[in-house]
Design an enzyme around this catalytic site. Structure first.
Site, PDB file in Angstrom:
ATOM      1  N   ALA A 126      -2.036   0.628   2.092  1.00  0.00           N
ATOM      2  CA  ALA A 126      -3.083  -0.012   0.859  1.00  0.00           C
ATOM      3  C   ALA A 126      -2.829   0.712  -0.403  1.00  0.00           C
ATOM      4  CB  ALA A 126      -4.334   0.128   1.307  1.00  0.00           C
ATOM      5  N   GLY A 171      -1.057  -1.281   6.530  1.00  0.00           N
ATOM      6  CA  GLY A 171      -0.669  -2.645   5.925  1.00  0.00           C
ATOM      7  C   GLY A 171       0.638  -2.962   6.125  1.00  0.00           C
ATOM      8  N   GLU A 202       1.608  -4.099   9.458  1.00  0.00           N
ATOM      9  CA  GLU A 202       0.924  -5.284   9.643  1.00  0.00           C
ATOM     10  C   GLU A 202       1.591  -6.377   9.113  1.00  0.00           C
ATOM     11  OE1 GLU A 202      -2.915  -3.886   8.390  1.00  0.00           O
ATOM     12  OE2 GLU A 202      -3.538  -4.783  10.354  1.00  0.00           O
ATOM     13  N   GLU A 250      -4.682   4.020  10.258  1.00  0.00           N
ATOM     14  CA  GLU A 250      -6.023   3.686   9.539  1.00  0.00           C
ATOM     15  C   GLU A 250      -7.146   4.640  10.291  1.00  0.00           C
ATOM     16  OE1 GLU A 250      -3.742   1.353  10.531  1.00  0.00           O
ATOM     17  OE2 GLU A 250      -3.679   0.014   8.796  1.00  0.00           O
TER      18      GLU A 250
END
Ligand code: NAD
Length: 659
Positions: free
Chosen positions: A63, A102, A105, A125
């Protein structure tokens, strides 16, 4: 289209490049750029396949920190991942560096993944008190076995490229030019039918209830009260039970819940604190001295561990011991530790052999003539240390940096034993030194800026979290340890049992209690320190003699089979001993104390109170530069639960709660 994402089409293969230095974080520009790239490539009939690659040193590493804690501007990451996954053209993620959070992901939204041989992939995370929020918990078990997915999400530990291929997370590994290999791969699959979106697939395997309980139980047992780990396991459990779309909704719900959790705020505090504590404004622009050869004096517990840490970081090491037998023992410790690393698969046998070639031993200081830095780790005795430093003064180059690993002794006094004290500093490692992340960098009065900068540069090279500390008895960590240990001694003499104190600490989140920890480290070290301080002790101050009496009986902890607890036949699990209980009762009676019961809550209040008041004193004296420095030290060196943010942070939260 934003400038952070560009698309270039050659021979039907679109290469979408993310370029958002330094780590290609998934800020608004990147998210919008990716969404635009999907629309563009979907709408271009000449495009047969898409390669998603990142510029610079890494794939998307997570992020955008600047956007942390704020509502995410559209398009949100979950939507971007969904749009890639539902693209009409096949997308190939080409991963180098670290694909984290992320970043991974997004790669899971792609239809294929190719990894550079040195890449690492992970969903860290949990370390910020969260779980993946853009489909990571849902898609991962649909591409790798559920047990591996659960492990990756609950531990946050990244995996290596070769493991990613082995478990099915990556389709190919590139040992050459990733971009070239990714384009070739995209060409190979361009004509294939588009694979089913991961979110629509069934999990790779479905462990039965008993197996899942076993997998989950193992992960949960390591959580020690950390909600994000528990909820990460829940999310994977749900992801396997539910269909993909329903599982995405559950993931989002857990993610939103954890965002509000005070544990996440605490973990974010630690994340930022760890990145800021070692940055000293006064050292900006100061060049460290170059390091290649490092001497280590003493091959005991610490010297051997430090030598291993140095070798693993690529430095050459010269170990000095007082005689041939001690040298052989020290060298043996280094070889054994490296062997253990080979057995655990952390390094290859070849790597071990190469490292050992850079390691020499000697009983003479002449061997240090070319050393750039020397770290002393001999007995904790001022006279011995002074002799060693005098010998170093004579044997080393005048610009070589000289460091002491002392735990408590006055580094100014040690520095004064060489002609040029500006080249002396403290490098306080923690045991085992090749494992523990913390390094206190102790600044004596006369230390030169570039010597200090060299200490921090070494810390970086070793992958340590370096915290500057002023000179005092115990620096930051051991001084706070002495303070709360004293408080625990008071409570034990007043009626709490050592096992009650230890259980209270474990329930709070420490991996072990103070008494088991002393037994593990050895009670003799503290005993020596207390004897040294005895002449200057304030006679009016309360003094608890229980630990001294244990030492007088030769009970030095695990290594002697007994300390605060008993360790029958080499066991590491301590058992309460009636003899210790008698000693405690006798000491209480001798001092006219009527013993009483303690609750776990009172025990922890007293321990935290002692930590915080010593912490405040340390701040006032300038020993620690900030409350963050204290939190980082206590978390990384003394087992303070990370998810509570450290003692100073926890105290601030408690005060705000009360006020
Ligand atoms: P240790 O007793 O295991 O090792 C000390 C070694 O120094 C021995 O091998 C000894 O032979 C050698 N030695 C003694 N005098 C010497 C001399 N004049 N020249 C060369 N070698 C000499 O002790 P340790 O636990 O490794 O501690 C070493 C230092 O590190 C101490 O200052 C200690 O306070 C500090 N320290 C210890 C820990 C810990 O957890 N053990 C943690 C941080 C710092």
């Amino acid at each position: 289209m934003t400038t952070a994402v560009t698309t270039e089409i050659t021979d039907g293969i679109a290469v979408v490049t993310v370029d958002n230095p330094p780590v290609n974080a998934l800020g608004y520009d990147v998210r919008q750029g990716l969404a635009d790239a999907v629309a563009q490539t979907d709408g271009d009939d000449s495009v047969r396949a898409v390669v998603l690659i990142a510029a610079g040193r890494t794939f998307m590493a997570g992020a955008e920190i600047k956007e942390f804690g704020k509502p995410m501007q559209d398009p949100g990451l979950p939507d971007v991942v969904l749009s890639i996954e539902s693209a009409r053209k096949p997308w190939v993620a080409a991963i180098h560096g670290t694909a984290l959070g992320g970043g991974l992901e997004v790669a899971l939204g792609c239809h294929y993944r190719i990894v550079d041989a040195r890449a690492k992939l992970g969903l860290p995370e949990v370390h910020l008190g969260l779980i993946p929020g853009a489909g990571g918990t849902v898609r991962l078990p649909r591409v790798v076995p559920v047990a591996r997915a659960a492990e990756m999400v609950a531990t946050g530990r990244p995996i290596r490229a070769q493991d990613a291929v082995q478990i099915g997370l990556a389709d190919r590994k590139s040992d050459g030019d990733l971009r070239v290999d990714a384009i070739a791969f995209a060409g190979d699959i361009a004509g294939d039918p588009l694979p089913e979106a991961l979110v629509n697939r069934a999990p790779v395997d479905a462990p039965d209830e008993e197996k899942w309980r076993e997998i989950a139980g193992k992960l949960v047992s390591k959580a020690r009260g950390q909600n994000s780990v528990l909820r990460a396991v829940d999310a994977i459990g749900e992801a396997v039970q539910l269909d993909g779309t329903a599982a995405l909704a559950v993931e989002r719900q857990i993610f939103t819940e954890l965002m509000q959790d005070p544990q996440s705020a605490a973990l974010r505090h630690v994340f930022f604190a760890e990145r800021s504590v070692g940055k000293l404004p006064e050292l900006r622009g100061v060049d460290p001295r170059p390091l290649s050869q490092v001497g280590v004096i003493g091959g005991g517990t610490m010297g051997a561990g430090i030598a291993v840490a140095l070798l693993l970081s690529g430095l050459h090491v010269i170990m000095i011991e007082r005689d041939e037998d001690a040298l052989a023992a020290g060298q043996g410790r280094v070889a054994d530790t490296l062997m253990a690393s080979v057995k655990r698969g952390l390094i290859s046998p070849d790597k071990r052999d190469t490292l050992l070639k850079g390691f020499i031993g000697s009983t003479g200081y002449d061997a240090l003539a070319q050393a750039d830095l020397v770290i002393e780790a001999v007995f904790e005795d001022m006279d011995v240390k002074k002799q060693v430093f005098a010998a170093l003064d004579a044997a080393t180059r005048p610009d070589a940096v000289l460091a002491t690993n002392t735990s408590y002794l006055d580094v100014n006094e040690i520095a004064a034993s060489v002609a040029d004290p500006s080249r002396v500093l403290g490098l306080h490692f923690f045991s085992p030194a090749h494992v523990m992340k913390l390094l206190e960098i102790v600044r004596p009065d006369q230390v030169a800026d570039d010597v200090l900068a060299t200490g921090f540069a070494l810390g970086r090279q070793l992958g340590k979290i370096a915290v500057p500390a002023g000179v005092c008895d115990g620096f930051i960590g051991n001084r706070i340890l002495s303070a709360y240990r004293r408080e625990c001694d008071y409570m034990v003499e007043d009626g709490a049992t050592p096992q009650e104190v230890d259980s209270a600490m474990k329930a709070y989140g420490f991996p072990m209690g103070i008494f088991a920890m002393q037994d593990m480290a050895g009670l003799d070290i503290g005993w020596a320190a207390r004897k040294r301080r005895a002449p200057t002790r304030d006679p009016k101050e309360r003094y608890v003699s229980i630990a001294d009496r244990l030492c007088e009986l030769g009970r030095f902890g695990q290594k002697t089979g007994a300390g605060w607890f008993n360790y029958p036949e080499g066991s590491r699990r301590g058992e309460p001993d009636p003899l210790v209980e008698n000693i405690i009762a006798e000491e209480a009676a001798k001092n006219g104390i009527e013993q009483r019961d303690f609750t776990a809550e009172e025990i922890m209040d007293r321990i935290l109170g002692a930590m915080v008041s010593e912490g405040r004193a340390i701040l006032e004296e300038g020993i620690a530069a900030s409350p963050e420095a204290i939190d980082v030290v206590m978390i990384n060196g003394y087992g303070f639960p990370r998810w509570r943010g450290g003692p100073m942070f926890a105290a601030k939260v408690a005060e705000q709660g009360n006020g």
